[in-house]
Design an enzyme around this catalytic site. Structure first.
Site, mmCIF file in Angstrom:
data_model
loop_
_atom_site.group_PDB
_atom_site.id
_atom_site.type_symbol
_atom_site.label_atom_id
_atom_site.label_comp_id
_atom_site.label_asym_id
_atom_site.label_seq_id
_atom_site.Cartn_x
_atom_site.Cartn_y
_atom_site.Cartn_z
ATOM 1 N N GLY A 173 49.971 45.612 47.906
ATOM 2 C CA GLY A 173 50.140 46.833 48.285
ATOM 3 C C GLY A 173 51.494 47.234 48.434
ATOM 4 N N CYS A 201 50.882 39.213 45.605
ATOM 5 C CA CYS A 201 52.041 40.033 45.977
ATOM 6 C C CYS A 201 52.007 40.354 47.299
ATOM 7 C CB CYS A 201 51.785 41.423 45.279
ATOM 8 S SG CYS A 201 53.374 42.239 44.907
ATOM 9 N N TYR A 202 51.868 41.513 47.724
ATOM 10 C CA TYR A 202 51.888 41.925 49.159
ATOM 11 C C TYR A 202 50.959 40.855 50.090
ATOM 12 C CZ TYR A 202 52.019 44.215 53.863
ATOM 13 O OH TYR A 202 52.000 44.479 54.931
ATOM 14 N N HIS A 259 50.659 39.783 39.697
ATOM 15 C CA HIS A 259 49.386 40.335 39.524
ATOM 16 C C HIS A 259 48.676 39.960 38.476
ATOM 17 C CE1 HIS A 259 49.929 43.578 42.712
ATOM 18 N NE2 HIS A 259 51.071 43.465 42.386
ATOM 19 N N GLU A 265 45.561 40.458 38.091
ATOM 20 C CA GLU A 265 44.428 41.349 37.646
ATOM 21 C C GLU A 265 44.626 42.200 36.727
ATOM 22 O OE1 GLU A 265 46.353 43.228 41.443
ATOM 23 O OE2 GLU A 265 46.253 41.292 40.527
ATOM 24 N N ASP A 281 25.971 58.049 34.618
ATOM 25 C CA ASP A 281 25.722 57.611 36.056
ATOM 26 C C ASP A 281 24.448 58.107 36.440
ATOM 27 O OD1 ASP A 281 28.224 56.578 35.567
ATOM 28 O OD2 ASP A 281 29.088 58.148 36.719
ATOM 29 N N LYS A 324 32.053 51.456 36.404
ATOM 30 C CA LYS A 324 31.522 52.017 35.203
ATOM 31 C C LYS A 324 30.778 51.244 34.301
ATOM 32 C CE LYS A 324 30.870 56.385 33.135
ATOM 33 N NZ LYS A 324 30.375 57.446 34.021
#
Length: 521
Positions: free
Chosen positions: A55, A82-83, A172, A174, A230, A377
């Protein structure tokens, strides 16, 4: 969905969604909830593990975000990033300080001790690349924690409490810039939390069909098709569940790519035999857009006209003697759900409109059927393949709701749209012939509001400039230009100039784009 799950507490990082994507890729169901609502989400979801995101705030600031105490009291495993690491350390009695050397970008983490977090991935004594993005840092760990990894500017790059199964990283995992990050996240949810991967599109398909049937019963469902992936996947899934209780409406605004409206109508009517009403409203849309140059005004005009046209058609369908329309289907995705309850506690979006500029009128008084609201997606594309939609349709590059209206900067005319449509078709044809289509995340032509003097053959011309754009992207959040070779650009430009009357110059856009600005405008 009755899956064992992970709760992701969102502290506002722009890449929080990537955590969820990595877990889904590992076959584990998860949900993202903002920190303000995470306590309620934890109680409702009953997750087997929790991940704290990064964050932008500083835990040293009074009133900065904190994790729910219930998470710590529960005894479930926690991974704090992290945060997330900083607020966990603070809430458990550690210390976080600012004013130290910050790290933004690539760093190397040296592994000091073994840990289940990177078992089978990283070895003690070795250094591995990761992605850092922090200003503050932990300077004193809470009781029971030890350092198992360090970097030059983050002495506590990886700190863990094995007894409580708390794992924290300053980097991070991710993002793709941490090459082994997805494996670390998979280790957390499978080795540490102990979840079995049970999240698949075949299972989702069966579960959602049962859920749709239970929700709709004998009612009728109306679905607004945009021509995109979609809404199309949502319509096919709903039709598989309830058959002709579904009616689809395709409002053709005249701003699609070359031949796409015909493809959409043919696929739904001929291939899937789904009841479809095709409303050709191109004269209405283009007539009101003509001469409008501001892109946001264009979006609002398109959104308003779509709502008006769709609502009028819905009244006709409801009067056909088959009973009232009680349900409205739409292709809301999980990122839309996340954004509607954003980190900042932003406004709740009751319904995602066709063009993201408002919502359908409340007077329609219809319940929502949103079978894709738990999917990203890429998962929607996987579900589309599971349902048998053609790969040529599923794999198409993303197309904005307002269509060519925002790829034609400046005032819109029918002639300019025709020129752009033809140029775009030639460009995409060259990309396919070169075998590059699936390597590019999104490619399109733009008709610039600029005319230049040129000489073509023995004639002096005064025609438009066409810009070509092609970007690579892993997650659709950021993008970089695709590195064409000059031979390809030469072929594409030559064909466009020779085959599309009204264009005498072609340029290639080589700018990179920050989050949220993949499209041209």
């Amino acid at each position: 969905m009755q899956h064992q799950s992970i709760l992701i507490v969102d502290f506002g990082s722009q890449v929080t969604q990537l955590i969820a994507r990595r877990l889904r890729e590992a076959g584990v169901y998860c949900e993202i909830h903002p920190y303000q609502k995470a306590g309620d989400a934890f109680a409702a979801l009953k997750p087997k593990g929790v991940i704290f995101s990064g964050g932008p705030d500083s835990v040293t600031r009074e009133g900065s975000p904190r994790a729910p105490q219930a998470v710590f009291d529960s005894g479930v495993p926690i991974l704090a990033i992290c945060y997330g690491q900083q607020t966990l350390a603070t809430q458990l009695g550690g210390t976080v300080e600012g004013g130290h050397a910050a790290e933004f970008g690539r760093a190397d983490v040296e592994i000091l001790k073994v840990s289940p977090l990177f078992e089978g991935i990283w070895d003690v004594g070795q250094r591995y690349p990761v992605w850092m993005s922090h200003g503050d840092r932990v300077t004193q760990l809470p009781d029971g924690f030890e350092v198992v990894g360090t970097s030059e500017n983050a002495p506590f790059a990886i700190a863990v409490n094995e007894q409580r199964r708390y794992y924290t990283t300053m980097f991070h995992p991710e993002v793709v810039h941490t090459p082994d990050g997805a494996k670390l996240l998979a280790n957390f949810v499978t080795r540490i939390v102990g979840l079995k991967p049970d999240w698949s599109m075949s299972a989702y398909r069966a579960e959602m069909i049962a859920k749709i049937r239970a929700q709709v019963g004998n009612g009728r469902v109306l679905c607004g098709l945009s021509g995109g992936v979609d809404s199309s996947v949502a319509a096919v899934l709903i039709h598989e569940a309830i058959g002709d209780q579904l009616t689809c409406v395709y409002v053709d605004h005249g701003l699609m790519r070359l031949g796409e409206s015909e493809q959409v109508v043919g696929m739904f009517r001929d291939h899937f035999n789904i009841p479809l009403v095709h409303v050709d409203a191109s004269e209405l849309f283009i007539g009101q857009l003509e001469g409008v140059s501001d892109p946001e005004t264009k979006r609002k005009i398109i959104g308003r006209l779509f709502i008006e046209t769709f609502e009028a058609e819905a009244k006709k369908i409801a009067a056909d003697g088959r009973g009232p329309l009680t349900f409205l289907a739409q292709g809301t995705l999980y990122p839309d759900v996340i954004e509607s309850v954003s980190f900042s506690g932003g406004p709740s979006v009751t319904i995602k409109s066709h063009h993201n500029v408002g919502g359908l009128p409340e007077r329609m008084n219809m319940q929502l059927v949103e079978p894709l609201r738990e999917l990203f997606k890429d998962e929607v594309r996987a579900l589309g393949r599971e349902l048998g939609l053609p790969e040529s349709f599923i794999g198409r590059h993303p197309f904005p709701g307002p269509g060519l209206a925002i790829r034609c900067p400046g005032g819109i005319t029918r002639d300019k749209l025709d020129i752009l449509r033809k140029a775009d078709a030639v460009y995409l044809d060259e990309i396919r012939k070169a075998g590059l289509y699936d390597k590019i995340w999104q490619a399109f032509a733009v008709l610039l509001p600029v005319q230049t003097v040129g000489v073509m053959g023995d004639y002096r011309t005064y025609d438009f400039v066409c810009a070509l754009r092609a970007v690579t992207s892993v997650d659709g959040m950021t993008a970089d230009f695709f590195p064409y070779d000059m031979n390809f650009l030469g072929r594409a430009a030559t064909r466009i100039i020779n085959e599309v009357k009204g264009i005498n110059r072609v340029v290639y856009d080589v700018t990179s784009k920050p989050p949220g600005t993949i499209e041209w405008e």
